[in-house]
Design a protein around this motif. Structure first.
Motif, PDB file in Angstrom:
ATOM      1  N   ALA A 173      -3.660 -59.041 -40.083  1.00  0.00           N
ATOM      2  CA  ALA A 173      -3.342 -57.620 -39.939  1.00  0.00           C
ATOM      3  C   ALA A 173      -4.059 -56.762 -40.980  1.00  0.00           C
ATOM      4  N   GLY A 174      -4.511 -57.371 -42.080  1.00  0.00           N
ATOM      5  CA  GLY A 174      -5.187 -56.601 -43.130  1.00  0.00           C
ATOM      6  C   GLY A 174      -6.678 -56.417 -42.914  1.00  0.00           C
ATOM      7  N   VAL A 349      12.829 -52.439 -39.650  1.00  0.00           N
ATOM      8  CA  VAL A 349      12.861 -53.437 -38.572  1.00  0.00           C
ATOM      9  C   VAL A 349      13.999 -53.105 -37.603  1.00  0.00           C
ATOM     10  N   ASP A 350      15.157 -52.684 -38.145  1.00  0.00           N
ATOM     11  CA  ASP A 350      16.282 -52.291 -37.287  1.00  0.00           C
ATOM     12  C   ASP A 350      15.960 -51.054 -36.454  1.00  0.00           C
ATOM     13  N   HIS A 357       3.786 -54.885 -39.054  1.00  0.00           N
ATOM     14  CA  HIS A 357       3.256 -53.522 -39.186  1.00  0.00           C
ATOM     15  C   HIS A 357       3.795 -52.857 -40.450  1.00  0.00           C
ATOM     16  N   PHE A 358       5.104 -52.973 -40.676  1.00  0.00           N
ATOM     17  CA  PHE A 358       5.676 -52.358 -41.874  1.00  0.00           C
ATOM     18  C   PHE A 358       5.125 -53.020 -43.139  1.00  0.00           C
ATOM     19  N   ALA A 359       4.912 -54.328 -43.095  1.00  0.00           N
ATOM     20  CA  ALA A 359       4.355 -55.030 -44.251  1.00  0.00           C
ATOM     21  C   ALA A 359       2.983 -54.474 -44.622  1.00  0.00           C
ATOM     22  N   ILE A 417      -4.041 -50.505 -34.967  1.00  0.00           N
ATOM     23  CA  ILE A 417      -5.082 -50.725 -35.972  1.00  0.00           C
ATOM     24  C   ILE A 417      -4.842 -52.031 -36.720  1.00  0.00           C
ATOM     25  N   SER A 418      -3.612 -52.277 -37.100  1.00  0.00           N
ATOM     26  CA  SER A 418      -3.304 -53.496 -37.853  1.00  0.00           C
ATOM     27  C   SER A 418      -2.776 -54.626 -36.979  1.00  0.00           C
ATOM     28  N   MET A 419      -2.214 -54.313 -35.814  1.00  0.00           N
ATOM     29  CA  MET A 419      -1.506 -55.313 -35.020  1.00  0.00           C
ATOM     30  C   MET A 419      -2.367 -55.990 -33.949  1.00  0.00           C
ATOM     31  N   THR A 420      -3.534 -55.415 -33.615  1.00  0.00           N
ATOM     32  CA  THR A 420      -4.328 -55.953 -32.507  1.00  0.00           C
ATOM     33  C   THR A 420      -4.777 -57.387 -32.761  1.00  0.00           C
TER      34      THR A 420
END
Length: 429
Positions: A173-174, A349-350, A357-359, A417-420
């Motif tokens: 993701a980075g 996350v909740d 993504h949040f990380a 952007i980060s998750m693909t």
């Protein structure tokens, strides 16, 4: 009473107590005053339990690999490769600085190592080419934050361990966010180069010269390929990949390039051990810190407060980015992730935000904080390397920080952007 451990911890930081001791003293004092002796024993026992982890062994191995590569002259080969590819553009050495940071990121994963290694080489060279020293120091500090974003990344290993996420997913993701930061910095360099008439560092390299530079940089550039390729193929875990990187660095430095000598190893091991010990002590304290966080119900209290501001995840992400940016001005990325991750992560996350993504949002934001005035660590390293005052570098770095802030918000509000890459490879849903 335990709710007061966070204000007490901040007070300890303000009076100059090291983060490690503050993270243990603040909750420890309150547990003692509360008469919770059993929980107090559990707090300090968890310091060791927090460090005694197979996944965390990746951190000292990656740090050792970076030290071996740096001592073995790998940095010079990366700079030569970058010059052959981009040195002919206006503002060539500034572009070379950014590209070298992107390449070096795949070896060390450390912003401080990047600033020190590349800065000592490129800042004097840029000054000779007609750049101001403050600009050279600023672009070095700004580009060095790419180090912990592009894998391997010590910060992401810490986040993955503290939050129970996949190291491989965070590494993947980075990749795009790190490249995006680098491209954004190059665009700003181009704008400033056109405005101030920065020179090209050399004539356009021939294809033969580029091929020669590529051959020299081939073995160093294979390091991230081996690390990520091995993890994705299931050949080895991230920790085993870090150990393989160390072995590869020794073989390349001592037997292929002949730039690393046996007498260099004690100092390399000592530097890596000191840096690793600092990080691992913080992680151990973090796991103990999490014990008190759960006992005090701080996440639930903070969740109620945050949700009281708004129930729209986009608005809350915007507000959290502002919070993280301010925190990053005063606290290094590692301790900030250790302290805030267990508190903020579950809230988002909740709300439906993907944990990977949040990380990345948190990691990139706090990493940029390393170059943010007034307390950004790489600003002080750049000042030490260049001899320029921190205040002067802080003013010169503002246009580059503006670009990095734009990238942070792009990452925040465009999850693809980060998750693909993690999704395409099956490491995220």
């Amino acid at each position: 009473m335990l709710v007061w451990f966070l204000p007490l911890f901040l007070l300890f930081l303000m009076i100059g107590l090291p983060v490690f001791f503050g993270m243990l003293a603040a909750p420890g004092i309150l547990l003692w005053l509360n008469g919770q002796d059993r929980d107090l024993i559990l707090l300090y026992r968890n310091v060791y339990n927090g460090m005694a982890s197979f996944p965390l062994m990746a951190i000292p191995f990656f740090m050792l690999a970076g030290e071996l590569m740096n001592r073995g002259g790998i940095t010079m080969r990366l700079v030569e490769f970058s010059q052959a590819m981009m040195g002919h553009f206006r503002g060539g050495l500034a572009h070379v600085n950014v590209l070298s940071s992107m390449l070096f990121a795949g070896l060390s994963g450390s912003a401080v190592a990047d600033t020190s290694a590349l800065g000592s080489m490129l800042i004097p060279a840029m000054e000779k080419e007609g750049y101001t020293r403050k600009f050279a120091a600023a672009i070095t500090a700004a580009s060095s934050v790419i180090g912990p974003i592009i894998p391997p990344s010590g910060i992401m290993i810490i986040y993955a361990y503290v939050m129970g996420e996949s190291v491989a997913a965070l590494f993947l993701a980075g990749i795009v966010p790190g490249i995006l930061v680098g491209v954004g910095l190059m665009l700003m360099v181009k704008l400033q180069a056109d405005r101030y008439g920065f020179p090209a560092s050399r004539a356009k390299a021939s294809w033969g010269e580029r091929g020669q530079a590529s051959l020299k940089a081939f073995f160093p550039l294979m390091t991230p390929v081996i690390i990520l390729g091995g993890i994705l193929a299931g050949v080895f875990t991230p920790t085993e990949a870090a150990a393989v990187a160390v072995g590869y660095a020794i073989i390349i430095g001592m037997f292929v390039l002949n730039t690393l000598k046996l007498r260099d190893l004690p100092d390399v091991f000592m530097r890596a051990a000191m840096t690793s010990a600092t990080v691992l002590l913080l992680v151990g304290a973090a796991m103990a810190f999490k014990t008190v966080v759960s006992l005090s119900h701080t996440p639930e209290i903070l969740a109620e407060f945050v949700l009281g501001l708004s129930e729209n995840p986009l608005i809350l992400l915007f507000l959290i980015n502002l919070l993280l940016f301010v925190v990053g001005m005063f606290l290094d990325a590692g301790p900030a992730i250790i302290i805030l991750g267990p508190i903020l992560g579950p809230i988002f996350v909740d709300l439906g935000v993907d944990p990977i993504h949040f990380a990345i949002i948190m990691s990139v934001n706090l990493t940029v904080g390393l170059a943010t005035p007034p307390m950004g660590l790489v600003l002080f390293v750049a000042s030490s390397v260049s001899g320029e005052r921190v205040e002067t570098i802080s003013k010169a770095i503002l246009p580059f920080l503006a670009i990095e802030i734009v990238v942070i918000f792009l990452i925040t509000f465009i999850p693809e952007i980060s998750m693909t890459i993690p999704r395409l490879t099956g490491f995220a849903d």
